[in-house]
Design a protein around this motif. Structure first.
Motif, PDB file in Angstrom:
ATOM      1  N   ASN A 135       0.821  -1.213   0.000  1.00  0.00           N
ATOM      2  CA  ASN A 135       0.000   0.000   0.000  1.00  0.00           C
ATOM      3  C   ASN A 135       0.857   1.266   0.000  1.00  0.00           C
ATOM      4  OD1 ASN A 135      -2.386  -1.482   0.067  1.00  0.00           O
ATOM      5  ND2 ASN A 135      -2.447  -1.526   2.292  1.00  0.00           N
ATOM      6  N   ASP A 136       2.129   1.130  -0.312  1.00  0.00           N
ATOM      7  CA  ASP A 136       3.040   2.276  -0.384  1.00  0.00           C
ATOM      8  C   ASP A 136       2.843   2.971  -1.741  1.00  0.00           C
ATOM      9  OD1 ASP A 136       5.148   4.061   0.076  1.00  0.00           O
ATOM     10  OD2 ASP A 136       6.648   2.656  -0.698  1.00  0.00           O
ATOM     11  N   TYR A 137       1.651   3.527  -1.944  1.00  0.00           N
ATOM     12  CA  TYR A 137       1.208   3.932  -3.272  1.00  0.00           C
ATOM     13  C   TYR A 137       2.109   4.967  -3.947  1.00  0.00           C
ATOM     14  CZ  TYR A 137      -3.083   1.623  -1.705  1.00  0.00           C
ATOM     15  OH  TYR A 137      -3.988   0.708  -1.231  1.00  0.00           O
ATOM     16  N   LEU A 138       2.702   5.881  -3.185  1.00  0.00           N
ATOM     17  CA  LEU A 138       3.573   6.898  -3.777  1.00  0.00           C
ATOM     18  C   LEU A 138       5.043   6.484  -3.791  1.00  0.00           C
ATOM     19  CD1 LEU A 138       2.065  10.228  -2.366  1.00  0.00           C
ATOM     20  CD2 LEU A 138       1.965   9.388  -4.720  1.00  0.00           C
ATOM     21  N   GLY A 139       5.353   5.322  -3.234  1.00  0.00           N
ATOM     22  CA  GLY A 139       6.731   4.866  -3.189  1.00  0.00           C
ATOM     23  C   GLY A 139       7.586   5.622  -2.191  1.00  0.00           C
ATOM     24  N   LEU A 140       6.961   6.270  -1.212  1.00  0.00           N
ATOM     25  CA  LEU A 140       7.710   7.096  -0.253  1.00  0.00           C
ATOM     26  C   LEU A 140       8.431   6.263   0.797  1.00  0.00           C
ATOM     27  CD1 LEU A 140       5.139   9.995   0.338  1.00  0.00           C
ATOM     28  CD2 LEU A 140       6.960   9.811  -1.372  1.00  0.00           C
ATOM     29  N   ALA A 141       7.881   5.115   1.142  1.00  0.00           N
ATOM     30  CA  ALA A 141       8.522   4.287   2.166  1.00  0.00           C
ATOM     31  C   ALA A 141       9.896   3.808   1.710  1.00  0.00           C
ATOM     32  CB  ALA A 141       7.641   3.091   2.508  1.00  0.00           C
ATOM     33  N   ASN A 142      10.090   3.746   0.398  1.00  0.00           N
ATOM     34  CA  ASN A 142      11.361   3.275  -0.153  1.00  0.00           C
ATOM     35  C   ASN A 142      12.266   4.403  -0.609  1.00  0.00           C
ATOM     36  OD1 ASN A 142      10.422   0.597   0.133  1.00  0.00           O
ATOM     37  ND2 ASN A 142       9.356   0.728  -1.837  1.00  0.00           N
ATOM     38  N   ASP A 143      11.874   5.647  -0.347  1.00  0.00           N
ATOM     39  CA  ASP A 143      12.650   6.800  -0.802  1.00  0.00           C
ATOM     40  C   ASP A 143      13.738   7.120   0.231  1.00  0.00           C
ATOM     41  OD1 ASP A 143      13.569   9.437  -1.428  1.00  0.00           O
ATOM     42  OD2 ASP A 143      11.746   9.753  -2.606  1.00  0.00           O
ATOM     43  N   LEU A 166      -0.580  -1.092  -7.103  1.00  0.00           N
ATOM     44  CA  LEU A 166       0.550  -0.464  -7.790  1.00  0.00           C
ATOM     45  C   LEU A 166       1.114   0.704  -6.983  1.00  0.00           C
ATOM     46  CD1 LEU A 166      -0.641  -0.470 -11.507  1.00  0.00           C
ATOM     47  CD2 LEU A 166       0.455  -2.278 -10.175  1.00  0.00           C
ATOM     48  N   THR A 167       2.394   0.967  -7.190  1.00  0.00           N
ATOM     49  CA  THR A 167       3.063   2.073  -6.512  1.00  0.00           C
ATOM     50  C   THR A 167       3.822   2.918  -7.532  1.00  0.00           C
ATOM     51  OG1 THR A 167       5.042   0.752  -6.047  1.00  0.00           O
ATOM     52  CG2 THR A 167       3.299   0.730  -4.394  1.00  0.00           C
ATOM     53  N   ALA A 168       4.026   4.186  -7.180  1.00  0.00           N
ATOM     54  CA  ALA A 168       4.593   5.143  -8.124  1.00  0.00           C
ATOM     55  C   ALA A 168       6.063   4.891  -8.433  1.00  0.00           C
ATOM     56  CB  ALA A 168       4.413   6.566  -7.583  1.00  0.00           C
ATOM     57  N   ASP A 169       6.741   4.051  -7.654  1.00  0.00           N
ATOM     58  CA  ASP A 169       8.154   3.778  -7.940  1.00  0.00           C
ATOM     59  C   ASP A 169       8.333   2.589  -8.880  1.00  0.00           C
ATOM     60  OD1 ASP A 169       7.260   2.023  -6.009  1.00  0.00           O
ATOM     61  OD2 ASP A 169       9.049   2.165  -4.741  1.00  0.00           O
ATOM     62  N   MET A 170       7.239   2.025  -9.387  1.00  0.00           N
ATOM     63  CA  MET A 170       7.336   0.982 -10.414  1.00  0.00           C
ATOM     64  C   MET A 170       7.594   1.634 -11.773  1.00  0.00           C
ATOM     65  SD  MET A 170       4.221  -1.519  -9.242  1.00  0.00           S
ATOM     66  CE  MET A 170       4.263  -2.310  -7.624  1.00  0.00           C
TER      67      MET A 170
END
Length: 385
Positions: free
Chosen positions: A43-51, A363-367
């Motif tokens: 559910n990390d939709y914006l990819g922020l957890a991996n930024d 889906l997440t934005a970092d894909m």
């Protein structure tokens, strides 16, 4: 005494037995049993957890602060640090609302707000497919409640026409983006219905929309231009916002009443101040994330298109269902996808209705486009085989 092993065996025989997965996380990748897979269940939709850039920037600021890693108390005792008030003021100002209140989780919000506000003169009315936490809120309230057919506003209007005169207040509850189908509620239609009945309040959970919808990322309510029209606008920080906790935007009177009556707020140790600071750090940057939102929307449309006729036609968001049908086939399909490098999980009853077991692509934005192309090509081959 119940035979719990027998009950577990019964679940296994129906293809419904669950277990906690043993996985290793590496950004948007999942590693399990030596296999590296793209995480399509986050559910990390914006990819922020991996930024890592954002994380390191925040940690540098945290080191310079004196914020503790535990609040050590409920907010009504000694756990109400100034960072809570700063976040709530920021939320209220950004949304243009009178007040905001922060909670430990979305589950706390949905199981606490409704029971606090409802009494024997209240009727609760909820969409048939609302999240389990809202259902539990209905049950914990101990008052009368009804369910309207999913996104069927004619059915809702029939209920309101029949029932509103019998109660002091009616609270209509829905999600904005539904977690299993990825479809979207018609908030403007709900607001229009609410205006016809002076004793109706509207409760909208934006858990899957905050951060990813609207010009500033404020959710479907912003997208629909009705931020001021929803009495209780709820959202979470644990999904696109890559943090933890939840909020409600409401009137000052409702905020004060919840502080005095909402059990999960009163009797829970507050979230760590450092966590609240991280939430505030990310929320202040929402406006700068339009390119992430646009990319997420684009790859979501592509995936929904290839799954048209198999559930993709239902979705209007970054949550795209691949409806398989029976439990065993759904589990097998998920295993096949995992073998090809896609970490997808089967969603089965009671989470979804019997006969609609599915793969829930999240889906997440970092894909990247390349990664989505690979997934689309694999799905197209399997569907057309």
């Amino acid at each position: 005494m119940k035979d719990y092993q027998k009950l577990l065996n019964d679940l296994a025989s129906k293809g419904c037995l669950r277990s906690l997965p043993h996985v290793v996380h590496d950004g948007k990748w999942i590693e399990r049993n030596g296999q590296r897979m793209l995480n399509l269940s986050s559910n990390d939709y914006l990819g922020l957890a991996n930024d890592t850039g954002l994380r390191n920037e925040f940690l540098d600021s945290l080191r310079a602060s004196s914020l503790p890693l535990s609040s050590s108390s409920s907010r009504l005792l000694t756990g109400n640090f100034t960072v809570y008030e700063e976040l709530e003021q920021l939320l209220a100002h950004t949304f243009g609302r009178e007040a905001a209140l922060v909670f430990n989780s979305g589950y706390h919000a949905n199981t606490g707000i409704l029971p606090a506000l409802a009494d024997k003169q209240t009727l609760l009315v909820a969409d048939k497919l609302v999240h389990a936490s809202i259902i539990d809120g209905l049950l914990l309230s101990g008052v009368s409640f009804l369910r309207y057919r999913h996104n069927d506003y004619d059915h809702l209007e029939q209920i309101l026409q029949k029932e509103t005169s019998r109660y002091e207040q009616v609270i209509v509850a829905t999600e904005s983006i539904f977690s299993m189908d990825g479809d979207v509620a018609d908030l403007n239609r709900l607001v229009s219905l609410k205006r016809n009945y002076p004793n109706v309040m509207l409760y909208v959970d934006e858990a899957h929309a905050i951060g990813v919808r609207g010009a500033r990322g404020l959710g479907v309510a912003e997208e629909c231009g009705c931020l001021q029209e929803i009495d209780l606008l709820v959202g979470t920080f644990g999904k696109a916002m890559a943090s933890m906790g939840a909020y409600v935007l409401c009137s000052q009177v409702i905020r004060d009443y919840l502080i005095n009556t909402m059990r999960p707020l009163i009797f829970s140790t507050a979230l760590p101040p450092a966590q609240i600071a991280w939430t505030t750090f990310l929320f202040r940057r929402l406006l700068q994330m339009e390119s992430r939102r646009q990319h997420l929307a684009a790859i979501s449309r592509r995936l929904a298109a290839v799954l048209h006729g198999h559930g993709g036609e239902i979705s209007n968001s970054h949550i795209v269902p691949f409806i398989v049908g029976e439990n065993e086939e759904c589990v097998w399909t998920a295993e096949q996808l995992q073998r090809h490098g896609f970490y997808c999980l089967p969603v089965r009853p009671p989470t979804v209705p019997k006969g609609t077991s599915r793969i829930r692509f999240s889906l997440t934005a970092d894909m990247t486009d390349e990664e989505i192309n690979h997934l689309v090509a694999h799905l197209s081959e399997g569907i057309n085989a």
